[in-house]
Scaffold this active site. Structure first.
Site, PDB file in Angstrom:
ATOM      1  N   TRP B 158       0.804  -1.222   0.000  1.00  8.33           N
ATOM      2  CA  TRP B 158       0.000   0.000   0.000  1.00  8.33           C
ATOM      3  C   TRP B 158       0.837   1.272   0.000  1.00  8.33           C
ATOM      4  O   TRP B 158       0.560   2.197   0.747  1.00  8.33           O
ATOM      5  CB  TRP B 158      -0.956   0.005   1.208  1.00  8.33           C
ATOM      6  CG  TRP B 158      -1.890  -1.137   1.234  1.00  8.33           C
ATOM      7  CD1 TRP B 158      -1.945  -2.114   2.186  1.00  8.33           C
ATOM      8  CD2 TRP B 158      -2.891  -1.459   0.271  1.00  8.33           C
ATOM      9  NE1 TRP B 158      -2.903  -3.032   1.865  1.00  8.33           N
ATOM     10  CE2 TRP B 158      -3.514  -2.656   0.684  1.00  8.33           C
ATOM     11  CE3 TRP B 158      -3.330  -0.862  -0.915  1.00  8.33           C
ATOM     12  CZ2 TRP B 158      -4.541  -3.258  -0.026  1.00  8.33           C
ATOM     13  CZ3 TRP B 158      -4.353  -1.465  -1.624  1.00  8.33           C
ATOM     14  CH2 TRP B 158      -4.942  -2.645  -1.171  1.00  8.33           C
ATOM     15  N   ARG B 270     -33.694  18.900  -9.977  1.00  8.37           N
ATOM     16  CA  ARG B 270     -34.552  17.725 -10.132  1.00  8.37           C
ATOM     17  C   ARG B 270     -35.959  18.011  -9.585  1.00  8.37           C
ATOM     18  O   ARG B 270     -36.099  18.508  -8.461  1.00  8.37           O
ATOM     19  CB  ARG B 270     -33.902  16.565  -9.373  1.00  8.37           C
ATOM     20  CG  ARG B 270     -34.765  15.346  -9.226  1.00  8.37           C
ATOM     21  CD  ARG B 270     -34.868  14.568 -10.513  1.00  8.37           C
ATOM     22  NE  ARG B 270     -35.589  13.329 -10.298  1.00  8.37           N
ATOM     23  CZ  ARG B 270     -35.966  12.523 -11.280  1.00  8.37           C
ATOM     24  NH1 ARG B 270     -35.660  12.805 -12.526  1.00  8.37           N
ATOM     25  NH2 ARG B 270     -36.619  11.423 -11.003  1.00  8.37           N
ATOM     26  N   HIS B 340     -29.439  12.226  -5.031  1.00  5.52           N
ATOM     27  CA  HIS B 340     -29.442  12.018  -6.490  1.00  5.52           C
ATOM     28  C   HIS B 340     -30.323  10.829  -6.907  1.00  5.52           C
ATOM     29  O   HIS B 340     -30.563  10.649  -8.099  1.00  5.52           O
ATOM     30  CB  HIS B 340     -28.028  11.745  -7.002  1.00  5.52           C
ATOM     31  CG  HIS B 340     -27.178  12.974  -7.171  1.00  5.52           C
ATOM     32  ND1 HIS B 340     -26.667  13.679  -6.106  1.00  5.52           N
ATOM     33  CD2 HIS B 340     -26.746  13.622  -8.282  1.00  5.52           C
ATOM     34  CE1 HIS B 340     -25.958  14.698  -6.561  1.00  5.52           C
ATOM     35  NE2 HIS B 340     -25.982  14.683  -7.876  1.00  5.52           N
ATOM     36  N   GLU B 365      -3.780   5.891   6.854  1.00  4.88           N
ATOM     37  CA  GLU B 365      -3.094   6.705   7.884  1.00  4.88           C
ATOM     38  C   GLU B 365      -3.736   6.547   9.258  1.00  4.88           C
ATOM     39  O   GLU B 365      -3.864   7.503  10.014  1.00  4.88           O
ATOM     40  CB  GLU B 365      -3.015   8.173   7.433  1.00  4.88           C
ATOM     41  CG  GLU B 365      -2.216   8.294   6.144  1.00  4.88           C
ATOM     42  CD  GLU B 365      -1.861   9.711   5.754  1.00  4.88           C
ATOM     43  OE1 GLU B 365      -1.623  10.518   6.656  1.00  4.88           O
ATOM     44  OE2 GLU B 365      -1.800   9.981   4.554  1.00  4.88           O
TER      45      GLU B 365
END
Lengths: 262, 382
Positions: B158, B270, B340, B365
């Site tokens: 990684w 919308r 949405h 992290e």
């Protein structure tokens, strides 16, 4: 060799022009964006800095005529890499037309002294006259070189530039000093660097007024007798349907012919 | 107490925002879909100062304050999570420890190119196949002294930026006896013989930020390449991660802001039941919660960055910031898709990408669980 870049602070490119019933005009940005350096002037600032980097100019000095708020435009010019900035501001300059502005700019350029090249953007996006560069050249008695798309050589007391015209390009050479107006094809303006922003935010920008420049009667030869908004454009939207893209395109072309658009 | 950014900070934000709007955001979808790193934009970041945010000016850096550095990452993430992560890792995880612990010679050798974009980027190499949260016990990559060299052997996982970097800061075991003083950071040029970078991992999101397994086979670097104090690699790593966590918090806020803005825009456009969905209370509540939580997360990011800039302890605060900001971001991005509806699940709309991108933020992290552990240890004095 000193270079002067003449800039202007203008409304943002997304600001709307509104004419109030009393005839006064306002520019408001619907997204609340602040005023900016006239976008065409970004190219002239960049070219000024490149004259220092590539052609040995000693100083690149940004000049702006306007109120205190125009300091912001000058700070952007400093952050991009101009070496100095001067604000030309006086109550006597208020309401100046392009000729009045040219008078003030020419006086300031003379006061700076030893300037060989004064650069302008092709126009300011608010007034959009494109006159100030040539009028300043006239006031200075210098050669105007408009629509410059490249500076190809500077030296031996002369400058060679490429001009982008409707019918093509032409290369011309003129003795220095000159006034140049630039088009966007001349370069890709750099972004202000963080180091430049820091320097600019700590800079103190000198202000020159009418007394410093020895100019009077700036005013405006133009009389704005009436200002009115254009009537809103009327029209309608038609969605073109069809079974295939080809069919839709054919319908569209037929309609455009019908309307005599093509 | 002053909740205003300084004039300089406001100007930084404006410039970075304009830059990202023009150079980064329009390319975000392409970057994600193709996995092509956006070098065009990153090359332009050098002169701007984005590649040496907290590097002193003497080495070509921008030397901005910690809050401005966080703002820069937030704005980059508003445009593109992949590009923001690469730049965040480069600045915070790799250049950060070189600035903090490097010798003058190391700084002179590496920083001027890395901070100005003249070379490629840099990366930090911690995680291994068997070591993530447990670095102290888990790191098996070794560095052994031989003459005037370190000989490095092992494998890392990684590694963000490995294939787009000139330099790796590699955490190696330098004392086989183990314990908290058995690890060291060693600077390894990516072109050193014996360094092999595997093809980029296939991931859920952040596809334009290449992540790699890297193996080290008898890699030889000078003894002088040890970064900071030999044996203090773990402590240096933890300090670096404190700073990195503020940056990931900022990144999460930027992603959330982008998803939120997209949701607000869509809610106005919308229409259902004869009116824009912004007029429906169910949608309003999601957007109101998002606006509130983003604001809270952003304030935490600035607060932790401010502590860092003041030189005060901020381990707990960095953990709180990362925990809160990344979890807020996941929630906001999830709800942005909800606003949405079906379109939010489509790759045509950017909220889909942002949701995938932000999913890493509660893992990389230091996972949310590790952040809670760090916070608990501080508040319980354990």
């Amino acid at each position: 060799m000193k270079v002067v870049v003449c800039t202007k602070q203008t409304p943002s490119t997304t600001a709307d022009l509104t004419v109030r019933p009393d005839g006064s005009v306002s520019w408001d940005d619907p997204g609340g964006k602040p005023n900016v350096v006239n976008p065409w002037d970004e190219y002239s600032i960049e070219e000024g800095i490149r004259l220092k980097e590539n052609h040995g100019a000693s100083d690149v000095i940004a000049l702006t005529m306007g109120g205190d708020e125009s300091q912001e435009a000058l700070k952007t010019a400093l952050a991009m890499g101009c070496t100095e900035a001067i604000l030309l501001s006086d109550a006597a300059f208020a309401g100046a037309d392009t000729l009045g502005t040219a008078k003030v700019l020419a006086a300031a350029i003379n006061k700076v002294g030893d300037v060989q090249i004064a650069i302008f953007g092709k126009s300011a996006i608010d007034g959009d006259t494109g006159q100030t560069a040539v009028q300043t050249a006239r006031k200075l008695g210098w050669t105007p070189l408009t629509f410059v798309s490249a500076i190809t050589a500077v030296g031996n007391g002369q400058i060679t530039v490429e001009r982008l015209l409707d019918d093509g390009k032409e290369t011309v050479t003129a003795p220095l000093p000159v006034v140049i107006s630039t088009v966007k094809e001349i370069n890709e303006p750099r972004y202000p660097s963080f180091m430049g922003i820091r320097k600019a935010s700590r800079a103190t920008i000198p202000v020159w007024g009418a007394g410093d420049l020895g100019v009077d009667g700036v005013g405006s030869k133009v009389d704005w007798s009436k200002v009115y908004a254009l009537p809103a454009r009327e029209g309608s939207v038609e969605i073109i349907d069809g079974d295939s893209v080809q069919q839709k395109a054919a319908k569209l072309v037929a309609k455009l012919f019908e309307e005599k658009v093509i | 107490m002053d909740f205003q950014l300084s004039e300089e900070q406001r100007e930084f934000r404006h410039v970075v925002h304009e830059f990202v709007a023009k150079e980064v955001k329009p390319m975000a979808r392409h970057t994600d879909e193709t996995g092509e790193f956006n070098w065009t934009a990153v090359h332009k970041m050098g002169p701007l100062g984005l590649l040496g945010l907290e590097v002193p000016e003497a080495y070509g850096g921008a030397a901005v304050d910690a809050i401005s550095a966080a703002i820069a990452i937030e704005e980059l993430a508003w445009g593109c999570g992949s590009t923001a992560l690469a730049v965040s890792a480069h600045n915070g995880l790799a250049l950060g420890p070189i600035v903090r612990y490097g010798t003058e010679a190391q700084k002179q050798a590496w920083l001027p190119n890395l901070a100005t974009g003249k070379g490629k980027l840099a990366c930090l190499s911690l995680t291994e196949p068997g070591a993530g949260s447990d670095l102290q016990g888990g790191v098996r990559t070794t560095a052994v002294k031989e003459g005037d060299s370190w000989i490095i052997d092992g494998s890392k996982m990684w590694m963000t930026n490995a294939s787009i970097a000139d330099l790796m800061v590699v955490l190696c075991r330098t004392d086989p006896a183990g314990g908290s003083r058995s690890l060291s950071h060693i600077l390894v040029p990516t072109n050193a013989p014996g360094v092999s970078v595997a093809p980029a991992e296939k991931k859920m999101g952040l596809n334009g930020s290449p992540t790699h397994a890297v193996s080290f086979e008898e890699v030889r670097v000078p003894l002088a390449n040890v970064l900071g104090t030999e044996g203090r690699g773990l402590q240096q790593t933890l300090a670096t991660l404190d700073s990195g966590r503020v940056s990931i918090g900022a990144l999460a806020v930027g992603l959330a802001q982008a998803a939120y803005e997209a949701a607000v825009k869509y809610a106005h456009e919308r229409q259902t039941f004869g009116q824009p969905i912004a007029h429906h209370q169910a949608v309003q509540w999601m957007l109101a919660d998002a606006a509130t939580e983003i604001q809270a997360a952003r304030l935490m990011v600035y607060w932790a960055a401010w502590l860092k800039g003041e030189g005060r302890p901020y381990t707990k605060e960095a953990a709180m910031t990362k925990l809160f900001a990344t979890e807020v971001s996941e929630r906001v991005c999830r709800n942005a898709i909800q606003v949405h509806g079906g379109y939010g699940y489509s790759r045509e709309f950017e909220v889909e990408r942002i949701y995938r991108d932000t999913r890493l933020m509660t893992i990389g992290e230091g996972t949310s669980e590790i952040q809670r552990l760090v916070i608990a240890r501080h508040i319980l004095n354990l």
